[in-house]
Design a protein around this motif. Sequence first.
Motif, PDB file in Angstrom:
ATOM      1  N   PRO A   1      54.745  83.275  35.044  1.00 18.57           N
ATOM      2  CA  PRO A   1      54.712  82.038  35.854  1.00 18.57           C
ATOM      3  C   PRO A   1      55.966  81.181  35.669  1.00 18.57           C
ATOM      4  N   GLU A   2      56.550  81.187  34.497  1.00 19.29           N
ATOM      5  CA  GLU A   2      57.760  80.397  34.269  1.00 19.29           C
ATOM      6  C   GLU A   2      58.999  80.953  34.974  1.00 19.29           C
ATOM      7  N   ASP A   3      58.872  82.120  35.591  1.00 21.59           N
ATOM      8  CA  ASP A   3      59.970  82.652  36.412  1.00 21.59           C
ATOM      9  C   ASP A   3      59.954  82.066  37.818  1.00 21.59           C
ATOM     10  N   THR A   4      58.933  81.305  38.141  1.00 23.16           N
ATOM     11  CA  THR A   4      58.839  80.687  39.460  1.00 23.16           C
ATOM     12  C   THR A   4      60.007  79.742  39.700  1.00 23.16           C
ATOM     13  N   ALA A   5      60.725  79.978  40.801  1.00 22.86           N
ATOM     14  CA  ALA A   5      61.920  79.188  41.108  1.00 22.86           C
ATOM     15  C   ALA A   5      62.492  79.673  42.428  1.00 22.86           C
ATOM     16  N   VAL A   6      63.460  78.924  42.932  1.00 25.65           N
ATOM     17  CA  VAL A   6      64.310  79.417  44.009  1.00 25.65           C
ATOM     18  C   VAL A   6      65.461  80.172  43.353  1.00 25.65           C
ATOM     19  N   TYR A   7      65.662  81.400  43.790  1.00 32.65           N
ATOM     20  CA  TYR A   7      66.705  82.246  43.215  1.00 32.65           C
ATOM     21  C   TYR A   7      67.902  82.286  44.156  1.00 32.65           C
ATOM     22  N   TYR A   8      69.063  82.068  43.573  1.00 33.00           N
ATOM     23  CA  TYR A   8      70.304  82.018  44.335  1.00 33.00           C
ATOM     24  C   TYR A   8      71.252  83.134  43.898  1.00 33.00           C
ATOM     25  N   CYS A   9      71.918  83.690  44.872  1.00 32.72           N
ATOM     26  CA  CYS A   9      72.996  84.642  44.633  1.00 32.72           C
ATOM     27  C   CYS A   9      74.313  83.888  44.802  1.00 32.72           C
ATOM     28  N   ALA A  10      75.287  84.222  43.970  1.00 28.72           N
ATOM     29  CA  ALA A  10      76.572  83.547  44.049  1.00 28.72           C
ATOM     30  C   ALA A  10      77.699  84.532  43.774  1.00 28.72           C
ATOM     31  N   ALA A  11      78.846  84.253  44.394  1.00 27.19           N
ATOM     32  CA  ALA A  11      80.030  85.093  44.234  1.00 27.19           C
ATOM     33  C   ALA A  11      81.175  84.254  43.667  1.00 27.19           C
TER      34      ALA A  11
ATOM     35  N   GLY B   1      83.323  94.082  46.704  1.00 25.33           N
ATOM     36  CA  GLY B   1      84.011  94.596  45.528  1.00 25.33           C
ATOM     37  C   GLY B   1      85.108  93.693  44.988  1.00 25.33           C
ATOM     38  N   TRP B   2      85.469  92.656  45.718  1.00 26.67           N
ATOM     39  CA  TRP B   2      86.467  91.715  45.245  1.00 26.67           C
ATOM     40  C   TRP B   2      85.875  90.621  44.353  1.00 26.67           C
ATOM     41  N   TYR B   3      84.555  90.612  44.190  1.00 21.93           N
ATOM     42  CA  TYR B   3      83.903  89.474  43.561  1.00 21.93           C
ATOM     43  C   TYR B   3      83.024  89.852  42.374  1.00 21.93           C
ATOM     44  N   GLY B   4      83.079  88.988  41.356  1.00 16.19           N
ATOM     45  CA  GLY B   4      82.040  89.006  40.349  1.00 16.19           C
ATOM     46  C   GLY B   4      80.828  88.289  40.929  1.00 16.19           C
ATOM     47  N   MET B   5      79.637  88.726  40.590  1.00 26.01           N
ATOM     48  CA  MET B   5      78.427  88.200  41.202  1.00 26.01           C
ATOM     49  C   MET B   5      77.458  87.686  40.150  1.00 26.01           C
ATOM     50  N   GLY B   6      76.698  86.667  40.552  1.00 26.80           N
ATOM     51  CA  GLY B   6      75.717  86.112  39.637  1.00 26.80           C
ATOM     52  C   GLY B   6      74.428  85.754  40.338  1.00 26.80           C
ATOM     53  N   TRP B   7      73.365  85.702  39.573  1.00 26.71           N
ATOM     54  CA  TRP B   7      72.073  85.200  40.037  1.00 26.71           C
ATOM     55  C   TRP B   7      71.718  83.964  39.196  1.00 26.71           C
ATOM     56  N   PHE B   8      71.255  82.950  39.898  1.00 25.60           N
ATOM     57  CA  PHE B   8      70.816  81.712  39.255  1.00 25.60           C
ATOM     58  C   PHE B   8      69.458  81.351  39.824  1.00 25.60           C
TER      59      PHE B   8
END
Length: 124
Positions: A88-98, A30-37
């Motif tokens: 198919p263009e969504d194929t990628a490594v997905y990362y979570c970040a804080a 809860g202390w963090y904004g979160m993102g997906w890349f």
Amino acid sequence: QVRVVESGGGLVQAGGSLRLSCAASGRALGWYGMGWFRQAPAKEREFVAAISWNGGSTYYADSVKGRFTVSRDNAKNTVYLKMNSLKPEDTAVYYCAARSSLDVRSSWQDYNYWGQGTQVTVSS
């Protein structure tokens, strides 16, 4: 500091769905904004979605808007990315970040802590 670990990736056919999870430890999420890349081979890392500390604000890349949904459960210290109508263009490594702030940001440089990533492959 917080540590994040992604899970839920895999192989799916075009039009299918996956839900990615990002589990945090070390400090309350809860202390963090979160993102997906995500990052596809030979391409730069790109923003997918972000969510503010309490889920009150979300932001999406145009390429996923209407198909992906980011959410969070601070009680479970987990952030989710529900992906529908995969292409198919969504194929990628997905990362979570804080990021050590409560708001929503789309630049990867604004994030301090990163997971190892989870592979998503969408077959045509």
